[in-house]
Design an enzyme around this catalytic site. Sequence first.
Site, PDB file in Angstrom:
ATOM      1  N   HIS A   2      -8.478   1.026   0.564  1.00  5.39           N
ATOM      2  CA  HIS A   2      -8.564   0.113  -0.585  1.00  5.39           C
ATOM      3  C   HIS A   2      -9.989  -0.356  -0.843  1.00  5.39           C
ATOM      4  CE1 HIS A   2      -4.235   0.236  -0.755  1.00  5.39           C
ATOM      5  NE2 HIS A   2      -4.204  -0.036   0.540  1.00  5.39           N
ATOM      6  N   SER A  46       0.831  -1.199   0.000  1.00  2.00           N
ATOM      7  CA  SER A  46       0.000   0.000   0.000  1.00  2.00           C
ATOM      8  C   SER A  46       0.871   1.258   0.000  1.00  2.00           C
ATOM      9  CB  SER A  46      -0.953  -0.026   1.205  1.00  2.00           C
ATOM     10  OG  SER A  46      -1.868   1.039   1.165  1.00  2.00           O
TER      11      SER A  46
END
Length: 388
Positions: free
Chosen positions: A284, A167
Amino acid sequence: MMFTNRVILRNFSVTNKLRCNNKLKDLLESAATGLDQQPVSKENTWYTSPYPEGAVFDKRDQGKKVDRLKVDPRDTSIIMFPGQGSQYVGMAEKLMKIPESRDMFQIAKEVLGYDLLEICLKGPKHKLDQTVYAQPAIAVTSLASLERLKESRPNAIETCVATSGFSLGEITALIFAGSIPFDEGIKLIQIRAEEMQKASERYPSGMATIFYGPDSSLGEACTKAKEWCIERGIENAECQIANYLFPHCKVVAGSLEALNFLDKNKQQFKLRKIKRLPVNGAFHTKLMASAVEPFRKALSKIRLNDPFIYVHSCIDGKIYKNAEQIYKQLPKQIIKPVRWEQLLHIMYERSKNEHFPKTFECAPGNSLTSILKEVNAKAWSSAINVEK
């Protein structure tokens, strides 16, 4: 904001080393990762591959296989960077004896407009855990730890054949790979963190790690949790898999009410364990959609370079081919699931008897090496956490 030429040139000495290293070209040509991979037979697949027996591997577009005999994989390295959730009060303390690491935090202070090092060392925890502070803190600590790696194992950087990040860590990896300048990268991360913080405040949401078994119904559990929220009129109800970590372990993100539903009904869906993460948003997922465009605009103002080493995207595990692809794909990462398990399969894919590179996790915590152990124990056996 003003930076002297000396500081700008020193702001990330690791990248400069990679630019000047003539050995890098040979290493990349011999690497067992990136575009030069395309297993076309059972013998050429990693023997712990998750793909089913008889799968058609040549449809996986990883490019052509090359001769890997030039360099022993054990003489190469893979460097990984973590994402949000790995932060803790006191991180970076061991790095402060290294002048270059201190320089990075000083530059970060000028870029961010506050003393990031103070927050890393002293907290308080509730402040460090906030997205707006946690993301820059993790990124700078990760990059500063490279200076420690350079001191203890200089060849690890010079022989690095691939990098990746979870990420947020993907941006860190791109800074390391020379695609994004250090100071502009930290500013980009600040914008990303601020916009994700704003998105989190619009809708009460969070994330939870879920451990389950072959008899569990995780997909059905997420569907039922979302339906439960919709029936009660909860705005922008969401519940989905956000991170694919390792077999029988995923991170689910969504509305707080949906996560509460999973907690209360885990036995119904045969979920083994649910552990909330120290984040304050459903990262996300579509709940982060408002952060995408501000991030895209900020990214468009940076002059990106093609990566000097392979950088694997956590959206699909494949490498970034050039700067243009980074402009297009990196903003999507904010709302797309992190397919980390798949990324590890691609990055470490090789024939059964071939050796693995050394792996270094440059970061606070040891989350990525712990995941690697669950996905590929043989590769994990030579993995090292730089901070320790």
